[in-house]
Enzyme design. Structure first.
Site, short mmCIF file in Angstrom:
data_model
loop_
_atom_site.label_atom_id
_atom_site.label_comp_id
_atom_site.label_asym_id
_atom_site.label_seq_id
_atom_site.Cartn_x
_atom_site.Cartn_y
_atom_site.Cartn_z
N GLY A 13 44.84 8.21 43.94
CA GLY A 13 45.04 9.48 44.66
C GLY A 13 43.72 10.07 45.12
N TYR A 157 59.43 17.98 37.57
CA TYR A 157 57.96 17.86 37.63
C TYR A 157 57.36 18.13 36.25
CZ TYR A 157 53.06 18.62 38.67
OH TYR A 157 51.68 18.54 38.66
N LYS A 161 55.06 15.70 33.66
CA LYS A 161 53.74 16.03 33.10
C LYS A 161 53.79 16.11 31.56
CE LYS A 161 51.38 15.83 36.85
NZ LYS A 161 50.38 14.79 37.04
N VAL A 190 45.59 24.75 41.24
CA VAL A 190 44.45 24.19 41.98
C VAL A 190 44.86 24.14 43.45
CG1 VAL A 190 42.77 22.32 42.09
CG2 VAL A 190 44.15 22.62 40.01
N GLU A 193 46.40 19.82 48.46
CA GLU A 193 47.60 19.60 49.28
C GLU A 193 48.87 19.64 48.42
OE1 GLU A 193 47.08 16.04 51.63
OE2 GLU A 193 45.10 16.68 52.27
P1 NDP Z 1 47.00 16.32 46.46
O1 NDP Z 1 48.37 16.32 47.07
O2 NDP Z 1 45.90 16.96 47.20
O3 NDP Z 1 46.58 14.83 46.09
C1 NDP Z 1 47.50 13.91 45.54
C2 NDP Z 1 46.95 12.52 45.68
O4 NDP Z 1 47.89 11.61 45.10
C3 NDP Z 1 46.76 12.11 47.13
O5 NDP Z 1 45.52 11.48 47.25
C4 NDP Z 1 47.88 11.12 47.38
O6 NDP Z 1 47.44 10.11 48.30
C5 NDP Z 1 48.06 10.53 45.99
N1 NDP Z 1 49.38 9.93 45.82
C6 NDP Z 1 50.59 10.52 45.83
N2 NDP Z 1 51.56 9.61 45.71
C7 NDP Z 1 50.95 8.40 45.62
C8 NDP Z 1 51.40 7.07 45.49
N3 NDP Z 1 52.71 6.79 45.41
N4 NDP Z 1 50.50 6.07 45.43
C9 NDP Z 1 49.18 6.33 45.50
N5 NDP Z 1 48.68 7.58 45.63
C10 NDP Z 1 49.56 8.59 45.69
O7 NDP Z 1 47.21 17.01 45.03
P2 NDP Z 1 46.19 17.26 43.81
O8 NDP Z 1 44.85 16.76 44.10
O9 NDP Z 1 46.36 18.67 43.40
O10 NDP Z 1 46.91 16.37 42.70
C11 NDP Z 1 46.25 15.39 41.92
C12 NDP Z 1 46.88 15.35 40.53
O11 NDP Z 1 46.64 16.59 39.87
C13 NDP Z 1 48.39 15.15 40.53
O12 NDP Z 1 48.72 14.25 39.48
C14 NDP Z 1 48.94 16.54 40.22
O13 NDP Z 1 50.19 16.49 39.62
C15 NDP Z 1 47.85 17.06 39.30
N6 NDP Z 1 47.77 18.50 39.17
C16 NDP Z 1 47.63 19.31 40.28
C17 NDP Z 1 47.56 20.69 40.12
C18 NDP Z 1 47.48 21.62 41.30
O14 NDP Z 1 47.76 22.82 41.13
N7 NDP Z 1 47.09 21.17 42.47
C19 NDP Z 1 47.58 21.30 38.79
C20 NDP Z 1 47.75 20.37 37.71
C21 NDP Z 1 47.81 19.02 37.91
P3 NDP Z 1 48.29 9.43 49.44
O15 NDP Z 1 49.33 10.43 49.89
O16 NDP Z 1 47.29 9.10 50.49
O17 NDP Z 1 48.87 8.21 48.79
C1 8X3 Z 2 50.47 21.76 39.07
C2 8X3 Z 2 50.40 23.16 38.59
O1 8X3 Z 2 51.82 25.15 37.88
O2 8X3 Z 2 52.30 24.15 40.04
O3 8X3 Z 2 50.72 20.89 38.04
O4 8X3 Z 2 52.92 23.03 38.02
S1 8X3 Z 2 51.95 23.89 38.63
#
Ligand code: NDP
Ligand code: 8X3
Length: 257
Positions: A13, A157, A161, A190, A193
């Site tokens: 990702g 979701y 997690k 955070v 996207e």
């Molecule tokens: P983004 O949507 O910005 O990034 C998600 C990344 O995951 C992208 O690079 C996407 O790449 C990749 N991805 C999604 N599905 C696939 C797949 N099937 N195969 C390979 N890559 C995949 O979100 P975040 O950076 O916020 O999320 C990153 C992690 O952090 C996630 O696990 C999320 O659950 C976790 N998280 C996020 C929070 C938030 O508030 N943003 C809080 C807590 C945890 P592409 O589409 O190019 O494949």
């Molecule tokens: C991403 C944070 O609070 O939207 O894991 O689930 S929340």
């Protein structure tokens, strides 16, 4: 502090958000990066920028982590000099919708389960044996505050997690007696996207999530991951929750009106 110079770090990702921020901070530390995601152009652009800015070596993987045989093939066929992965960052993940469970979109559930749980398991299954053999390595899993607290509409979701949390704990136990480390990074809000993906590209709705507060950035999370992986080799940070000052729990948020 451990040096990351020439260490091989695989980030799933990496095409946006937290993953891209991790790529940047580790490139700055001189690591060799394997960056994986589905959006190839995004990966290429990021890699070109990081190579130019930091002069690091980067290998790209066009990978859907839900595809078990593709993950197996990608890990088994890394080019010479790239296969001894030191740090695996299981970051790829997503949420889909915020509906009541009994009205939920089943395809969205499957996407979350297949990516957040199965994808993370596949990467771990194919990468960790090499770490055990070399008796060194670190797996960083992206959990969430959602794995600790279930919120309305979060149902599936949050379940994925919570599963990540259990998997991190289980893997730590299974690795006891080796020098391989496991860390779960569990952020609150955070701005990436993430919400836009959750709401299927509805920017109006996703922008509202962060309105009136100062959320974490991908860089904030990458900074904490950097801290965890650079501790002395005998130190394991098992689990780390971070959230914005404007957030106190999964649902309790302070917004300026
Ligand atoms: P983004 O949507 O910005 O990034 C998600 C990344 O995951 C992208 O690079 C996407 O790449 C990749 N991805 C999604 N599905 C696939 C797949 N099937 N195969 C390979 N890559 C995949 O979100 P975040 O950076 O916020 O999320 C990153 C992690 O952090 C996630 O696990 C999320 O659950 C976790 N998280 C996020 C929070 C938030 O508030 N943003 C809080 C807590 C945890 P592409 O589409 O190019 O494949
Ligand atoms: C991403 C944070 O609070 O939207 O894991 O689930 S929340």
């Amino acid at each position: 502090m451990i040096s990351l110079q020439n260490q091989i770090i695989l980030i799933t990702g990496a095409s946006s958000g937290i993953g891209a921020a991790c790529a940047r901070i580790f490139a700055g530390a001189g690591a060799k990066l394997i960056l994986a995601a589905r959006r190839w152009e995004r990966l290429q652009e990021l890699a070109n920028n990081l190579k130019e800015e930091f002069g690091v070596e980067i290998y790209l993987l066009h990978l859907d982590v839900r595809d078990r045989s593709a993950v197996e093939y990608a890990i088994a066929n890394l080019p010479p000099g790239w296969s001894d992965i030191d740090i695996l960052i299981n970051n790829a993940g997503l949420s889909r919708g915020l509906d009541k469970l009994y009205e939920g979109d089943i395809q969205g559930w499957e996407e979350m389960i297949d990516t957040n749980i199965s994808g993370l398991l596949y990467l771990s299954r194919y990468v960790v044996p090499g770490m055990v053999k070399r008796d060194r390595g670190h797996i960083v899993n992206l959990g969430s505050i959602a794995g600790h607290q279930t919120y309305p509409g979060g149902n599936v979701y949050c379940a994925t997690k919570a599963a990540v949390r259990a998997i991190s704990e289980g893997l730590k136990q299974d690795l006891l007696g080796t020098r391989v480390r496991v860390t779960s990074i569990d952020p609150g809000m955070v701005e990436t996207e993430f919400s836009n993906v959750r709401f299927y590209g509805d920017h109006k709705r996703s922008d509202k999530v962060y309105q009136g507060l100062t959320p974490l950035t991908g860089d904030d999370v990458a900074d904490v991951i950097f801290f965890c992986v650079t501790r002395s080799p005998h130190v394991n940070i098992n689990e780390l929750i971070l959230m914005p000052v404007d957030q106190a729990s999964a649902t309790l948020v302070h917004r300026q009106s």
